[in-house]
Design a protein around this motif. Structure first.
Motif, PDB file in Angstrom:
ATOM      1  N   GLU A  67      31.481   6.848  48.856  1.00 61.87           N
ATOM      2  CA  GLU A  67      32.412   6.843  49.976  1.00 61.87           C
ATOM      3  C   GLU A  67      32.819   8.282  50.232  1.00 61.87           C
ATOM      4  O   GLU A  67      33.256   8.977  49.308  1.00 61.87           O
ATOM      5  CB  GLU A  67      33.635   5.991  49.626  1.00 61.87           C
ATOM      6  N   LEU A  68      32.649   8.747  51.460  1.00 58.48           N
ATOM      7  CA  LEU A  68      32.971  10.129  51.789  1.00 58.48           C
ATOM      8  C   LEU A  68      34.443  10.260  52.160  1.00 58.48           C
ATOM      9  O   LEU A  68      34.981   9.449  52.910  1.00 58.48           O
ATOM     10  CB  LEU A  68      32.097  10.629  52.942  1.00 58.48           C
ATOM     11  N   GLN A  69      35.061  11.290  51.623  1.00 50.92           N
ATOM     12  CA  GLN A  69      36.455  11.591  51.926  1.00 50.92           C
ATOM     13  C   GLN A  69      36.523  12.313  53.273  1.00 50.92           C
ATOM     14  O   GLN A  69      35.561  12.948  53.683  1.00 50.92           O
ATOM     15  CB  GLN A  69      37.052  12.473  50.825  1.00 50.92           C
ATOM     16  N   PRO A  70      37.664  12.248  53.948  1.00 51.01           N
ATOM     17  CA  PRO A  70      37.802  12.943  55.238  1.00 51.01           C
ATOM     18  C   PRO A  70      37.950  14.453  55.025  1.00 51.01           C
ATOM     19  O   PRO A  70      39.056  14.970  54.898  1.00 51.01           O
ATOM     20  CB  PRO A  70      39.061  12.321  55.848  1.00 51.01           C
ATOM     21  N   ILE A  71      36.823  15.126  54.957  1.00 51.65           N
ATOM     22  CA  ILE A  71      36.787  16.569  54.733  1.00 51.65           C
ATOM     23  C   ILE A  71      36.125  17.221  55.943  1.00 51.65           C
ATOM     24  O   ILE A  71      35.123  16.722  56.442  1.00 51.65           O
ATOM     25  CB  ILE A  71      35.980  16.907  53.465  1.00 51.65           C
ATOM     26  N   LYS A  72      36.699  18.312  56.408  1.00 55.05           N
ATOM     27  CA  LYS A  72      36.060  19.093  57.478  1.00 55.05           C
ATOM     28  C   LYS A  72      35.321  20.247  56.816  1.00 55.05           C
ATOM     29  O   LYS A  72      35.924  21.152  56.260  1.00 55.05           O
ATOM     30  CB  LYS A  72      37.097  19.621  58.467  1.00 55.05           C
ATOM     31  N   TRP A  73      33.991  20.194  56.861  1.00 59.19           N
ATOM     32  CA  TRP A  73      33.164  21.228  56.243  1.00 59.19           C
ATOM     33  C   TRP A  73      33.056  22.406  57.195  1.00 59.19           C
ATOM     34  O   TRP A  73      32.798  22.243  58.381  1.00 59.19           O
ATOM     35  CB  TRP A  73      31.785  20.655  55.908  1.00 59.19           C
ATOM     36  N   LEU A  74      33.240  23.625  56.649  1.00 56.36           N
ATOM     37  CA  LEU A  74      33.310  24.825  57.476  1.00 56.36           C
ATOM     38  C   LEU A  74      32.143  25.792  57.285  1.00 56.36           C
ATOM     39  O   LEU A  74      31.923  26.658  58.129  1.00 56.36           O
ATOM     40  CB  LEU A  74      34.621  25.578  57.183  1.00 56.36           C
ATOM     41  N   GLY A  75      31.434  25.692  56.174  1.00 59.38           N
ATOM     42  CA  GLY A  75      30.326  26.615  55.982  1.00 59.38           C
ATOM     43  C   GLY A  75      29.790  26.596  54.570  1.00 59.38           C
ATOM     44  O   GLY A  75      30.458  26.154  53.630  1.00 59.38           O
ATOM     45  N   LEU A  76      28.566  27.092  54.447  1.00 60.74           N
ATOM     46  CA  LEU A  76      27.860  27.103  53.171  1.00 60.74           C
ATOM     47  C   LEU A  76      27.280  28.487  52.926  1.00 60.74           C
ATOM     48  O   LEU A  76      26.713  29.095  53.836  1.00 60.74           O
ATOM     49  CB  LEU A  76      26.717  26.082  53.206  1.00 60.74           C
ATOM     50  N   GLU A  77      27.416  28.957  51.697  1.00 56.79           N
ATOM     51  CA  GLU A  77      26.787  30.211  51.286  1.00 56.79           C
ATOM     52  C   GLU A  77      26.033  29.958  49.982  1.00 56.79           C
ATOM     53  O   GLU A  77      26.632  29.555  48.985  1.00 56.79           O
ATOM     54  CB  GLU A  77      27.837  31.299  51.068  1.00 56.79           C
ATOM     55  N   VAL A  78      24.726  30.164  50.019  1.00 56.58           N
ATOM     56  CA  VAL A  78      23.914  30.026  48.813  1.00 56.58           C
ATOM     57  C   VAL A  78      23.934  31.371  48.088  1.00 56.58           C
ATOM     58  O   VAL A  78      23.550  32.394  48.653  1.00 56.58           O
ATOM     59  CB  VAL A  78      22.468  29.612  49.152  1.00 56.58           C
ATOM     60  N   CYS A 103      21.833  23.767  62.630  1.00 61.85           N
ATOM     61  CA  CYS A 103      21.931  23.072  61.350  1.00 61.85           C
ATOM     62  C   CYS A 103      23.228  23.464  60.636  1.00 61.85           C
ATOM     63  O   CYS A 103      23.554  24.652  60.542  1.00 61.85           O
ATOM     64  CB  CYS A 103      20.714  23.404  60.481  1.00 61.85           C
ATOM     65  N   PRO A 104      23.956  22.484  60.128  1.00 62.64           N
ATOM     66  CA  PRO A 104      25.204  22.775  59.422  1.00 62.64           C
ATOM     67  C   PRO A 104      25.033  23.649  58.174  1.00 62.64           C
ATOM     68  O   PRO A 104      25.989  24.265  57.712  1.00 62.64           O
ATOM     69  CB  PRO A 104      25.732  21.391  59.018  1.00 62.64           C
ATOM     70  N   CYS A 105      23.808  23.717  57.614  1.00 63.37           N
ATOM     71  CA  CYS A 105      23.613  24.449  56.351  1.00 63.37           C
ATOM     72  C   CYS A 105      23.712  25.958  56.508  1.00 63.37           C
ATOM     73  O   CYS A 105      23.715  26.683  55.520  1.00 63.37           O
ATOM     74  CB  CYS A 105      22.279  24.069  55.712  1.00 63.37           C
ATOM     75  N   GLY A 106      23.794  26.445  57.757  1.00 66.89           N
ATOM     76  CA  GLY A 106      23.978  27.875  57.973  1.00 66.89           C
ATOM     77  C   GLY A 106      22.694  28.681  58.047  1.00 66.89           C
ATOM     78  O   GLY A 106      22.732  29.905  58.041  1.00 66.89           O
ATOM     79  N   SER A 107      21.549  28.021  58.142  1.00 69.91           N
ATOM     80  CA  SER A 107      20.271  28.726  58.201  1.00 69.91           C
ATOM     81  C   SER A 107      20.064  29.450  59.529  1.00 69.91           C
ATOM     82  O   SER A 107      19.235  30.359  59.621  1.00 69.91           O
ATOM     83  CB  SER A 107      19.118  27.743  57.996  1.00 69.91           C
ATOM     84  N   GLY A 108      20.799  29.020  60.563  1.00 66.31           N
ATOM     85  CA  GLY A 108      20.603  29.566  61.894  1.00 66.31           C
ATOM     86  C   GLY A 108      19.545  28.820  62.689  1.00 66.31           C
ATOM     87  O   GLY A 108      19.343  29.093  63.868  1.00 66.31           O
ATOM     88  N   LEU A 109      18.856  27.891  62.047  1.00 65.09           N
ATOM     89  CA  LEU A 109      17.816  27.100  62.704  1.00 65.09           C
ATOM     90  C   LEU A 109      18.419  25.853  63.351  1.00 65.09           C
ATOM     91  O   LEU A 109      19.529  25.430  63.013  1.00 65.09           O
ATOM     92  CB  LEU A 109      16.752  26.663  61.689  1.00 65.09           C
ATOM     93  N   GLU A 147      14.625  21.313  63.029  1.00 67.34           N
ATOM     94  CA  GLU A 147      13.657  22.193  62.364  1.00 67.34           C
ATOM     95  C   GLU A 147      14.056  22.505  60.926  1.00 67.34           C
ATOM     96  O   GLU A 147      13.257  23.041  60.165  1.00 67.34           O
ATOM     97  CB  GLU A 147      13.538  23.508  63.138  1.00 67.34           C
ATOM     98  N   CYS A 148      15.276  22.199  60.576  1.00 67.82           N
ATOM     99  CA  CYS A 148      15.788  22.562  59.244  1.00 67.82           C
ATOM    100  C   CYS A 148      16.047  21.272  58.444  1.00 67.82           C
ATOM    101  O   CYS A 148      15.118  20.530  58.151  1.00 67.82           O
ATOM    102  CB  CYS A 148      17.050  23.414  59.423  1.00 67.82           C
ATOM    103  N   CYS A 149      17.280  21.006  58.111  1.00 70.48           N
ATOM    104  CA  CYS A 149      17.609  19.868  57.252  1.00 70.48           C
ATOM    105  C   CYS A 149      17.289  18.514  57.881  1.00 70.48           C
ATOM    106  O   CYS A 149      16.994  17.557  57.173  1.00 70.48           O
ATOM    107  CB  CYS A 149      19.085  19.926  56.862  1.00 70.48           C
ATOM    108  N   GLY A 150      17.312  18.440  59.200  1.00 66.52           N
ATOM    109  CA  GLY A 150      17.019  17.179  59.879  1.00 66.52           C
ATOM    110  C   GLY A 150      15.643  16.628  59.555  1.00 66.52           C
ATOM    111  O   GLY A 150      15.448  15.419  59.493  1.00 66.52           O
ATOM    112  N   GLN A 151      14.689  17.525  59.309  1.00 71.23           N
ATOM    113  CA  GLN A 151      13.342  17.032  58.964  1.00 71.23           C
ATOM    114  C   GLN A 151      13.356  16.310  57.625  1.00 71.23           C
ATOM    115  O   GLN A 151      12.610  15.355  57.428  1.00 71.23           O
ATOM    116  CB  GLN A 151      12.336  18.175  58.961  1.00 71.23           C
ATOM    117  N   TRP A 152      14.193  16.726  56.707  1.00 72.15           N
ATOM    118  CA  TRP A 152      14.272  16.046  55.402  1.00 72.15           C
ATOM    119  C   TRP A 152      15.075  14.763  55.528  1.00 72.15           C
ATOM    120  O   TRP A 152      14.736  13.748  54.902  1.00 72.15           O
ATOM    121  CB  TRP A 152      14.872  16.963  54.337  1.00 72.15           C
TER     122      TRP A 152
END
Length: 129
Positions: A67-78, A6-12, A16-21
Motif C-alpha cells: 500500500e503506497l503512502q501519500p508521498i509527493k516525490w520530488l526527485g532522484l539522484e543516483v 521520466c520521473p527518474c530524472g534521466s531527462g528522457l 523511452e526510459c522507465c516506461g519500457q520496463w
C-alpha cells in the motif's frame, strides 16, 4: 500519447526510459541492470504502479501486498551503481514531501539477478563515513 519526462530524472521521455520496463514486464522485457531497475522502481512509486513494485521485489523479501503512502516525490539522484555477476548495489537519494514536510531518503539498495532478471532485495541507510 502525450510525452512525459521520466520521473527518474534521466531527462528522457517516460516511454523511452522507465516506461519500457513498466510496460515490458508482461512480455518478459526486464530492466537490464540494477540501476535501471532502481530508477524504474522509483518511477513506479511516483506513478503509483503497485503491481510493478511487487513484481520486481524478490519473493524472499517482498511485502506481498503493498500500500503506497501519500508521498509527493520530488526527485532522484543516483550516487553510485555497480554490479558483479548476479549481484548489484545502487546508492541513491530520493527527495519527497510527506505531510508537507521535505524529506530525503538515502538508501543503499541490494539487487540480485535470477534467470536473467534483476530483482530488488532490500535497502539500508548507508553508514556515515
Amino acid at each position: 500519447m502525450k510525452k512525459m519526462e521520466c520521473p527518474c530524472g534521466s531527462g528522457l521521455d517516460l516511454i523511452e526510459c522507465c516506461g519500457q520496463w513498466h510496460k515490458g514486464l508482461s512480455v518478459g522485457l526486464h530492466a537490464p541492470n540494477p540501476e535501471s531497475l532502481m530508477r524504474s522502481r522509483y518511477s513506479a512509486y511516483v506513478l503509483g504502479l503497485i503491481d510493478y513494485l511487487v513484481a520486481t521485489w524478490h519473493p524472499s523479501t517482498g511485502p506481498g501486498d503493498l500500500e503506497l503512502q501519500p508521498i509527493k516525490w520530488l526527485g532522484l539522484e543516483v550516487l553510485h551503481a555497480e554490479s558483479s555477476g548476479d549481484v548489484g548495489v545502487v546508492e541513491f537519494v530520493a527527495r519527497c514531501k510527506v505531510n508537507g514536510r521535505a524529506e530525503r531518503m538515502h538508501e543503499l539498495s541490494r539487487f540480485v539477478r535470477e534467470n536473467g532478471r534483476w530483482y530488488y532485495i532490500d535497502g539500508q541507510v548507508p553508514q556515515a563515513q
